[in-house]
Design a protein around this motif. Structure first.
Motif, mmCIF file in Angstrom:
data_model
loop_
_atom_site.group_PDB
_atom_site.id
_atom_site.type_symbol
_atom_site.label_atom_id
_atom_site.label_comp_id
_atom_site.label_asym_id
_atom_site.label_seq_id
_atom_site.Cartn_x
_atom_site.Cartn_y
_atom_site.Cartn_z
ATOM 1 N N ALA A 1 0.890 -1.133 0.110
ATOM 2 C CA ALA A 1 0.162 -0.048 -0.005
ATOM 3 C C ALA A 1 1.057 1.266 0.047
ATOM 4 C CB ALA A 1 -0.922 -0.085 1.417
ATOM 5 N N THR B 1 -4.845 2.271 11.152
ATOM 6 C CA THR B 1 -4.093 0.920 10.895
ATOM 7 C C THR B 1 -2.749 0.885 11.512
ATOM 8 O OG1 THR B 1 -3.492 1.695 8.745
ATOM 9 C CG2 THR B 1 -5.546 0.398 8.852
ATOM 10 N N LEU B 2 -2.080 2.045 11.418
ATOM 11 C CA LEU B 2 -0.821 2.341 11.922
ATOM 12 C C LEU B 2 -0.745 2.348 13.536
ATOM 13 C CD1 LEU B 2 0.163 5.234 9.681
ATOM 14 C CD2 LEU B 2 1.170 2.944 9.719
ATOM 15 N N ASN C 1 -1.588 -0.935 15.063
ATOM 16 C CA ASN C 1 -0.381 -1.891 14.780
ATOM 17 C C ASN C 1 0.717 -1.740 16.183
ATOM 18 O OD1 ASN C 1 1.715 -3.579 13.523
ATOM 19 N ND2 ASN C 1 2.805 -1.931 13.073
ATOM 20 N N TYR D 1 11.214 2.417 19.173
ATOM 21 C CA TYR D 1 11.379 3.615 18.151
ATOM 22 C C TYR D 1 10.814 3.191 17.057
ATOM 23 C CZ TYR D 1 14.639 6.455 21.083
ATOM 24 O OH TYR D 1 15.192 7.536 21.791
ATOM 25 N N ARG D 2 11.347 1.968 16.338
ATOM 26 C CA ARG D 2 11.002 1.789 14.913
ATOM 27 C C ARG D 2 9.631 1.262 14.680
ATOM 28 N NH1 ARG D 2 14.042 -3.020 12.311
ATOM 29 N NH2 ARG D 2 12.249 -4.119 13.467
ATOM 30 N N SER E 1 7.507 4.972 15.734
ATOM 31 C CA SER E 1 7.573 5.588 14.275
ATOM 32 C C SER E 1 6.070 5.491 13.557
ATOM 33 C CB SER E 1 8.472 4.968 13.392
ATOM 34 O OG SER E 1 8.037 3.595 13.256
ATOM 35 N N ASP E 2 5.576 4.607 14.076
ATOM 36 C CA ASP E 2 4.063 4.237 13.530
ATOM 37 C C ASP E 2 2.910 5.309 14.026
ATOM 38 O OD1 ASP E 2 4.439 2.306 11.743
ATOM 39 O OD2 ASP E 2 3.985 0.567 13.033
ATOM 40 N N MET F 1 13.228 10.363 15.289
ATOM 41 C CA MET F 1 12.123 10.003 14.393
ATOM 42 C C MET F 1 12.435 11.135 13.060
ATOM 43 S SD MET F 1 10.199 8.004 15.467
ATOM 44 C CE MET F 1 11.182 7.058 16.496
ATOM 45 N N ASP G 1 7.982 5.213 -1.071
ATOM 46 C CA ASP G 1 7.631 4.594 0.015
ATOM 47 C C ASP G 1 6.412 3.790 0.042
ATOM 48 O OD1 ASP G 1 10.157 5.128 1.710
ATOM 49 O OD2 ASP G 1 9.371 7.336 1.971
ATOM 50 N N VAL G 2 6.519 2.679 0.624
ATOM 51 C CA VAL G 2 5.163 1.988 0.833
ATOM 52 C C VAL G 2 5.193 1.497 2.435
ATOM 53 C CG1 VAL G 2 4.774 1.184 -1.608
ATOM 54 C CG2 VAL G 2 6.230 -0.206 0.018
ATOM 55 N N TYR G 3 3.810 0.852 2.576
ATOM 56 C CA TYR G 3 3.814 0.409 3.996
ATOM 57 C C TYR G 3 3.911 -0.953 3.873
ATOM 58 C CZ TYR G 3 2.147 5.246 4.891
ATOM 59 O OH TYR G 3 2.163 6.360 5.216
ATOM 60 N N ASP G 4 4.321 -1.434 5.297
ATOM 61 C CA ASP G 4 4.269 -2.810 5.388
ATOM 62 C C ASP G 4 3.070 -3.363 6.070
ATOM 63 O OD1 ASP G 4 6.658 -3.718 4.738
ATOM 64 O OD2 ASP G 4 7.442 -3.651 6.736
ATOM 65 N N PRO H 1 1.561 -5.924 8.474
ATOM 66 C CA PRO H 1 1.668 -7.092 9.315
ATOM 67 C C PRO H 1 0.219 -7.873 9.517
ATOM 68 C CG PRO H 1 2.301 -5.141 10.409
ATOM 69 C CD PRO H 1 1.668 -4.624 9.344
ATOM 70 N N TYR I 1 -3.724 -4.110 10.395
ATOM 71 C CA TYR I 1 -2.533 -3.341 10.694
ATOM 72 C C TYR I 1 -1.725 -2.858 9.508
ATOM 73 C CZ TYR I 1 -2.468 -5.918 15.401
ATOM 74 O OH TYR I 1 -2.901 -6.489 16.340
ATOM 75 N N PHE I 2 -1.214 -1.602 9.416
ATOM 76 C CA PHE I 2 -0.173 -1.300 8.663
ATOM 77 C C PHE I 2 1.006 -0.716 9.385
ATOM 78 C CE2 PHE I 2 -3.379 -1.467 5.302
ATOM 79 C CZ PHE I 2 -2.891 -1.923 4.115
ATOM 80 N N SER I 3 2.238 -0.482 8.865
ATOM 81 C CA SER I 3 3.354 -0.494 9.263
ATOM 82 C C SER I 3 4.288 0.237 8.620
ATOM 83 C CB SER I 3 4.069 -1.418 9.975
ATOM 84 O OG SER I 3 5.074 -1.129 11.018
ATOM 85 N N LEU I 4 4.993 1.264 8.988
ATOM 86 C CA LEU I 4 6.031 1.792 8.174
ATOM 87 C C LEU I 4 7.237 0.858 8.157
ATOM 88 C CD1 LEU I 4 6.694 5.425 9.577
ATOM 89 C CD2 LEU I 4 6.069 4.733 7.168
ATOM 90 N N ASN J 1 10.940 -0.975 7.577
ATOM 91 C CA ASN J 1 11.891 -0.832 8.326
ATOM 92 C C ASN J 1 13.278 0.036 7.728
ATOM 93 O OD1 ASN J 1 10.879 -2.333 10.159
ATOM 94 N ND2 ASN J 1 11.900 -4.227 9.688
ATOM 95 N N GLY K 1 13.501 5.973 13.487
ATOM 96 C CA GLY K 1 12.113 5.533 13.187
ATOM 97 C C GLY K 1 12.426 4.506 12.221
ATOM 98 N N PHE K 2 13.488 4.077 11.754
ATOM 99 C CA PHE K 2 13.914 3.203 10.733
ATOM 100 C C PHE K 2 15.317 2.491 11.039
ATOM 101 C CE2 PHE K 2 11.344 6.280 8.595
ATOM 102 C CZ PHE K 2 10.249 5.508 7.720
#
Lengths: 462, 1076
Positions: free
Chosen positions: A15, A22-23, A26, A79-80, A84-85, A135, B672-675, B677, B685-688, B690, B743-744
């Motif tokens: 996506a 959704t973030l 999660n 953090y990640r 971040s989410d 961040m 950029d796209v989202y993961d 889970p 769920y969506f997540s940034l 890594n 964040g990454f």
């Protein structure tokens, strides 16, 4: 020609845009997993507060933080995977022009409360941490901020978030896995969190703590049903990480038994929670030696309720809040009957775990439990009972132990134990930061008085 | 007086040679042979005819009185005069080359019948670092002139007949970094060695730039066998080899102590009364001393064992883990037909290889088909096509790394020396159940950590197939005598399917994993080739072309969730919980390139070569997706100078070149796209992700300089080729590791430079050459120095991999104590805790163990070798040839997780035996009371025993005085002097990876030609006895093969890590070859 192949570098299976909720959902999962998991690679706080002991491999209960990347696991997941989410969710919300102001405010506040909780875990684990410059993917070398400054900023942010909550607007609905969009409950949760965070600075800044707690106390949890919990389900990967690591369906490992340090006093008090928490050996609850090898078959282990994959994960519960209120009264931060809150806290814990009100009353009636007759000052009384009530919540229990300095826990000594072991009062910075962000790490290490597990955090006065 | 002369020109093997040039010396008259290899000419007696043909030695013949003059031309064996195939299939004489290229002949490749082409190249090439895994059909790391990319692909590009082919490694990243996984090998191992005419390796950017981006790591050009016009030839090879593990590369153990972490038994009654019980639930050998006493062991718990409920003597196992390995058998059969008519050529080949590995229940089957043909439609137009198809079926391939399915995790790290492998085998085969030596409880309900190794091999095996389709169709049209045009379409596709399983009853959660992958790449090349003499003495060859490349990759990886509902049913639907969404990948890449090459030759004396290419790639942002790169080179063939002619100097040549190669970004590193889970219930769920992508990437660039000298002396009896080079790869596109506080954990940047400098030498000498006997030696030498010049901003370290045991693999800059950069470090340096030193002496802590440095970021090893060498000796006496290759690797470091854990768990001899006082190391250092507690002196200190055990490590104490503190070594849980238990500096487990190996040897006998001719049916019959990995002449790693890596790829750095290493397989066998 290549220029016409616009879709070639696009990931058609992922996506490009998502909704904020959704973030948020999660990040709740990420945060609760980090707090709940008993995996030796991530979370060994149950060992530090001596609820559990190891059987064969003793590194973790002897506080070795370098054999595995333990500090990194917590650092990285918060953090990640969590903050971040949450940050991204806020960004998406702020860009959303179609949402009503009330709803947006509620949702921003929900995010903020969770984020403050997540930051508080980081800052109360490591001390100074990257915060103002964190961040930001464009800044690979964020500076560390002073822990106290970070902490005060969190208190401000929490206050601001509470002001944003309004019951006329909607928050996150089904994606709010804690309260399903019940804003009134979020207000209670936020205030309970404020109470928890404020008590941490009671030794160092009683005046500030007093202001905060006075404001928060009337709005905190008032029943077990108010708890902030994550509803784990039976299906991996959304099952309770304790089940993942210790339930025989998912793991044959036999790494932990309950310690005698924890079980013996419960036996003495005939604690009704034992049957939920532990297995028996030959019909009795028997704890292993803390800090030494234990034969798995010989000692009590985690009970079936604890390894149930659907056991909810707790961010915060009512019992904890009542203990805090009792303590706040004792500290003179608010007025009231400390014993009453102490009793409510114990009762809440026992009934939460399936005991009856009568069980609780019987338990409390024992002289060693009753507030008036239990041993020691308020710190010892509350610390001792809170230690039980925070069973299976290692990280929170570790904070309370550092704060209240009770119960008195001793590191393993003698025998095969190396000399000079000390129970960590802080977690060392992740080893990878030594190479990823060396200069800032060095500065921070010096600032807090050394990157050691024995370095006390700024609020840990006693 | 002229008269008519006719004749036939053939090759040594009897096949006819059309198109041979025949010149009458001293005149401008001449002729060429026709399609049947025949010629006719009118000449005068006494004149000299010169027969020349590309690929053959020029031969002269004096015309006598005869009217028929048949000539047999000898293959041009000169290493400097040969014709080599260069980029895009251009044929050039070696003379004309301005860069280093090294050729390996089919004979050299197939001499020992190695089924893996990549492995067969080891030691035969200068400048090429080949790391062979010891896994069956496993992956091979082929790196030319050093690692250039910090995180990207460093593998050489494989090209078959001008067409790039996939050498993908589809092992998981976890596998490549030492975690659990299966080594499925890489796709270049599917190339049929019997289909190869020669291999030419283009090492530098100047040589390979015409292939575009992917060639910056060098190119291995495979030229397949072609049919010859008007001939017919059949070759049959049949061979079998047997393989056994080389025990010098396997663990050797202490012999005194059995299962357990402590020296005492527990007591229980398992049937024959209360007695000692072996600690069946632990996986170490720090247990009680072997004294032959009766003990209930793991089999006393197995209801079906004859020892059920019985005590057995506590002794060292008779059959140790080495006996787990079986004899591998490989049968290799191949047939190749080739030939042609007046206007056409063809070849058809089929090879079948059946291999069973040294691991129980392992097999690898290969079916390889090759077809190639060409047809001259008319004098101007030739069409050609090739089709190669391979089908590889693997069963029970090697599981590698830290993995319960890798038997070496047990054998090298966690193993009880009281457990007999033969008994484990019997226990498994009795009823195919998981009768482990490692029960979780006394009821024997299930294993705790480890399964029975036979159960693992027979129940928890993987299986896989790989179909590889590769082919091309081309048409060449001669527009004029000086220009022709070629259009070529090629296709390279692989279909991979992998299945992995963990059965119900295993220690791990039962599961089934399925991976399906489909990859194909098409290339459309349009090429104009020019060759013209501009003026007398100056000739021009040129190339103008375009390439359109499109690749498509689609894969799915899915696994069951939470266990298997029904035992022995391996399907996704058999999952206990609903399965998680499969990992679904679709990747498309398109690159368009245009290129030109011009080279000018002056009288064969000087050659100037210019080339340029421009690429446009979809993986870069549209605004900066075009990149151009040039190359220039020249040579000077000084042996062509008149004053040096007819001298002892056969050939002398100097060459120099400069080249750049641009490279695009990895797919999907821009947007950029989202993961996603797996959500909970109905809540998604969506997540940034890594890794943070970067929309501003631009192409990266490799710049290289190269100079070389080639010379041959005394009629080619002796010669060498020395090349020096320097390569810098700049603006690297890398997902640089960043602190997760951003964040990454990684972010794509365009930064960093890596430099490689080196010298490579290949030389040959024929010290003895008589009619009957010859001895030839080929030597290759490689010395590469790699350095990370810069990284990203102020970042001084990019972590390539974080590995179990607390070590990391890195690309790093050297910093001083203040963190200031003072230089670059070689790629892949190993970081971990080091020893602490005082005045150059190792400091020992208060526990008697070396004190580790406070930081675990110390540099403790460099995996890059100092140099590599290979020496092939070939001795021929009449029809017997003996050939052997010695392969040398000097220097480089490896961290061994095997030693780190295995010494901690008491497996290795160093952990037992006597200390320097002659007291058992595992005896107490300090006195204890009858209650087992230490006795303390008045000061509260432990009292040393009169005859103390333990280990006294040489070094100094914290105050600088010589160490007198003995390290205790009595308890695998915490008081061990070695390995992980001691938390010793990781530097203690870093080893020197040097080796000298007798890699290949063969003796072959060809039936004398006269005898063969009598059979009429045959042209050649030969028999050979072959051996591979016969002998490790020297190495410094005691219990393993320092070469055994984890996988191919970059993610394990330059290979400085071993975990669950496999022993070398020594193989020997024979091969029979018929040609008719």
């Amino acid at each position: 020609c290549v220029d016409s192949l616009d879709d070639y570098n696009v990931d058609t299976k992922k996506a490009p845009t998502v909704t904020a909720v959704t973030l948020f959902s999660n990040s709740l999962k990420g945060l609760i997993d980090a707090l709940v998991t008993p995996n030796v690679n991530n979370n060994n706080y149950r060992l530090y507060v001596q609820q559990w002991a190891e059987t064969t491999y003793l590194d973790e209960q002897r506080y070795n933080l370098t054999a595995r990347a333990i500090p990194q696991a917590l650092w990285q997941s918060l953090y990640r995977d969590v903050i971040s989410d949450l940050t991204e969710a806020k960004k998406i919300l702020n860009a959303n022009t179609l949402l009503s102001a009330e709803s947006k405010n509620n949702q921003l506040a929900q995010i903020e409360i969770v984020e403050v909780l997540a930051w508080s875990v980081l800052v109360n684990t490591f001390g100074d941490i990257p915060y103002t410059q964190a961040m930001d993917p464009l800044n690979p070398l964020p500076k560390f901020d002073d822990a106290k400054t970070v902490y005060y900023s969190l208190l401000d942010r929490l206050d601001a978030a509470l002001l944003l909550l309004n019951t006329t607007g909607t928050g996150f609905g089904a994606g709010d896995l804690i309260y399903k969009g019940d804003i009134a409950k979020w207000r209670k949760f936020g205030n309970s969190l404020k109470l928890r965070l404020a008590l941490v600075i009671a030794d160092s800044d009683a005046a500030k703590a007093k202001t905060l707690i006075a404001a928060a106390a009337p709005n905190v949890f008032t029943a077990n049903a108010d708890k902030a919990a994550f509803p784990y389900v039976a299906t991996p990967p959304n099952y309770n990480p304790v089940a993942q690591n210790l339930n025989p369906t998912y793991s044959t490992r036999q790494d932990y038994v309950i310690t005698s340090v924890f079980i013996d006093p419960m036996n003495e008090l005939n604690d009704p929670r034992r049957q939920q928490w532990f297995t028996t050996v030959g019909g009795v609850y028997k704890g292993g030696a803390y800090g030494f090898a234990n034969t798995y078959a010989d000692f009590s282990k985690v009970g079936t309720k604890i390894v149930d994959p659907t056991l909810e994960g707790i961010f915060m519960d009512y019992s904890e809040v009542e203990f805090s209120l009792a303590e706040a009264i004792e500290r003179g931060l608010i007025t009231g009957d400390a014993a009453d809150h102490y009793n409510k806290a114990i009762t809440a814990s026992i009934t939460y775990w399936g005991g009856s009100a009568t069980d609780a009353a019987t338990y409390i009636a024992q002289p060693k439990v009753a507030y008036a007759t239990a041993t020691g000052d308020y710190k010892q009384k509350i610390g001792f009972q809170k230690w039980f009530a925070l069973y299976n919540r290692g990280w929170e229990s570790w904070v309370e132990w550092r704060r209240l300095d009770y119960p008195k826990l001793l590191p393993p000594t003698g025998g095969s134990a190396p000399a000079g072991l000390q129970i960590p009062v802080r977690i060392i910075y992740p080893i990878v930061e030594q190479t990823l962000n060396p200069t800032n790490l060095k500065t921070a290490s010096a600032a807090i008085g050394g990157d050691l597990a024995s370095t006390k955090l700024w609020w840990d006065k006693f | 007086q002229d008269r008519s002369l006719t004749g036939k020109v053939t090759a040594e093997d009897g096949s006819v040679l059309p198109g041979v040039n025949i010149a009458v010396k001293g005149t401008n008259r001449g002729s060429t042979t026709d399609a049947k290899g025949e010629y006719s000419l009118s000449v005068s007696q006494g004149s000299t005819l010169v027969f020349s043909f590309i690929g053959f030695q020029t031969q002269e013949a004096v015309v006598g009185s005869q009217s028929v003059l048949n000539v047999s031309l000898k293959n041009d064996v000169s290493q400097l005069q040969e014709v080599v195939v260069t980029a895009l299939g251009q044929e050039k004489k070696r003379n004309e080359l301005v860069y280093a290229a090294q050729q390996v002949s089919a004979e050299q490749l197939t001499q020992t019948r190695n089924p893996n082409l990549m492995n067969a190249l080891s030691g035969k090439l200068a400048g090429v670092d080949i790391k062979v895994s010891n896994t069956m059909g496993g992956s091979t790391n082929v790196v030319i002139r050093g690692f250039k990319s910090i995180t990207g692909n460093n593998q050489a590009l494989w090209v078959i007949d001008g067409v790039p082919v996939s050498n993908a490694n589809n092992n998981t990243t976890t596998q490549q970094t030492g975690g659990a996984g299966v080594d499925y090998g890489n796709a270049a191992s599917d190339i049929n060695p019997d289909n190869i005419a020669s291999i030419n390796v283009l090492k530098g950017a100047a040589a390979s730039a015409l292939y575009g981006s992917r060639a910056s790591n060098g190119v291995i050009m495979v030229t397949t066998k072609k049919g010859r016009k008007n001939s017919f030839d059949v070759t049959v090879n049949s061979g079998v080899t047997w393989g056994k593990i080389d025990k010098s590369t396997f663990a050797r153990y202490q012999t005194e102590y059995g299962q357990g972490y402590v020296s005492t038994f527990k007591q229980a009654n398992l049937g024959a009364g209360l007695g000692d019980v072996a600690p069946y639930d632990v996986d170490a050998s720090f247990g009680p001393k072997f004294d032959g006493r009766p003990v209930y062991q793991w089999d006393a718990i197995d209801k079906f064992s004859p020892n059920f409920g019985k005590q057995t003597p506590w002794v060292k196992a008779e059959n140790g883990p080495a006996s787990f390995y079986e004899t591998a058998v490989t049968s290799n059969q191949s047939i190749a037909l080739s030939g042609g008519g007046d206007a056409s050529t063809f070849k058809i080949g089929y090879t079948r290889s059946d291999e069973t590995g040294v691991l129980p229940n392992s097999s690898l089957k290969k079916n390889l088909f090759n077809f190639g043909g060409s047809y001259d439609l008319n004098k101007k137009l030739t069409v050609a096509a090739t089709v190669n198809f391979s089908n590889i079926k693997g069963n029970g391939r090697n599981n590698t790394g830290y993995n319960g399915k890798n038997p070496n995790q047990g054998f090298r790290q966690w193993w009880p020396l009281s457990v007999d492998i033969a008994q484990q085998k019997e226990a498994y085969f009795r009823n195919q159940q998981n009768v482990t030596w490692n029960w979780a409880n006394i009821q024997g309900t299930n294993p705790i950590f480890a399964d029975n190794p036979y159960y693992t091999r027979y129940k928890n095996f993987s299986n896989d197939t790989r179909d590889h389709y590769q082919g091309s169709a081309s048409a060449t049209y001669k527009i004029a005598s000086w220009v022709d045009f070629t259009g070529r379409f090629s296709y390279d596709g692989t279909i991979d399917a992998q299945e992995e399983r963990i059965s119900v009853g295993s220690a791990a959660v039962p599961s089934y994993i399925r991976f399906d992958r489909n990859f194909h790449e098409t290339n459309l090349d349009l090429l104009f080739n020019f060759r013209k003499e501009i003026t007398k003495g100056i000739s021009f060859t040129g190339l103008l072309g375009s390439n359109m490349r499109r690749s498509y990759e689609s894969s799915m990886r899915a696994s069951t969730n939470g266990g298997l509902a029904v035992p022995n049913l391996y399907s996704l639907s058999n999952s206990v919980s609903a399965i998680e969404a499969p990992t679904e990948i679709v990747r498309k890449i398109g690159v368009d390139g245009i290129f030109a090459n011009a080279s000018f030759d002056y009288k064969g004396l000087v050659n100037l070569d210019l080339a340029a290419r421009q690429d446009k790639s979809t993986t870069l942002p549209k605004s900066s997706n075009t990149y151009f790169y040039p190359s220039v080179g020249a040579n000077f063939v000084f042996s062509e100078l008149p004053m040096l002619k007819n001298n002892w100097l056969t050939l002398g040549k100097l060459r120099a070149n400069y080249a750049e190669v641009g490279n695009d970004a990895p797919w999907g590193s821009i947007y950029d796209v989202y993961d996603k889970p797996t959500g909970i219930g109905t809540v998604p769920y969506f997540s940034l992700p890594n890794t943070k992508n970067n929309a501003n990437l631009k192409s990266e660039r490799t710049k290289s300089y190269e100079i070389g000298i080639e010379a041959a002396f005394l009629n080619d009896r002796l010669g060498f080729d020395v090349t020096g080079y320097k390569t810098s790869t700049l603006d690297q596109i890398l997902p640089v590791s960043v602190t997760s506080a951003t964040g990454f954990t990684a972010r794509y940047v365009n930064s960093g430079e890596m430099q490689n400098k080196g010298i490579e030498v290949s030389a040959y000498i024929t010290p003895i050459k008589t009619e009957d006997f010859s001895w030839t030696m080929n030597v290759n030498y490689t010395r590469n120095r790699n350095k990370v010049v810069s990284l990203y901003g102020d970042v001084t370290n990019v972590q390539i991999a974080s590995l179990q045991g607390g070590v990391t693999i890195n690309a790093a800059l050297e910093t001083n104590a203040d963190g200031k950069v003072i230089g670059g470090l070689p790629f892949g340096v190993i970081r971990g805790t080091n020893f602490t030193y005082m005045n150059g002496q190792k400091v020992v802590g208060t526990n008697g163990i070396y004190k580790p440095s406070a930081s675990s970021g110390e540099i403790i090893g460099n995996p890059n070798p100092d140099w590599l060498g290979g020496v092939t000796n070939t001795l021929k006496y009449k029809s017997i040839a003996l050939s052997f290759l010695v392969d040398i690797r000097q220097g480089g470091n490896i961290f061994s997780l095997d030693q780190w854990y295995g010494e901690g768990s008491g497996l290795y001899p160093i952990t037992a035996g006597l200390n320097e006082l002659g007291i058992p190391k595992r005896d107490d250092v300090y006195q204890r009371g009858s209650d087992g507690k230490y006795l303390l002196d008045a000061a509260g200190k432990k009292i040393q025993a009169a005859n103390p055990g333990g280990v006294l490590f040489p070094g100094v104490q914290a105050d600088g005085s010589p160490n007198t503190v003995r390290a205790e070594n009595i308890d695998g849980n915490s008081l061990s002097a070695y390995g992980y238990t001691s938390n010793a500096p990781r530097a203690m487990y870093v080893y020197d990876a040097s080796y000298v190996k007798l890699r290949e040897a063969s003796i072959s006998y060809s039936l004398p030609q006269a005898l063969v001719n009598k059979t009429r049916a045959f042209k050649e019959i030969s028999v050979s006895v072959i051996g591979r990995n016969l002998w490790i002449i020297h190495k410094n790693m005691k219990y393993s093969d320092p070469e055994d890596g984890l996988s191919s790829g970059t993610s394990n750095g330059a290979g400085g890590y071993q975990s669950g290493a496999y022993p070398t397989v020594r193989s020997y066998g024979f091969n029979v070859k018929f040609r008719f």
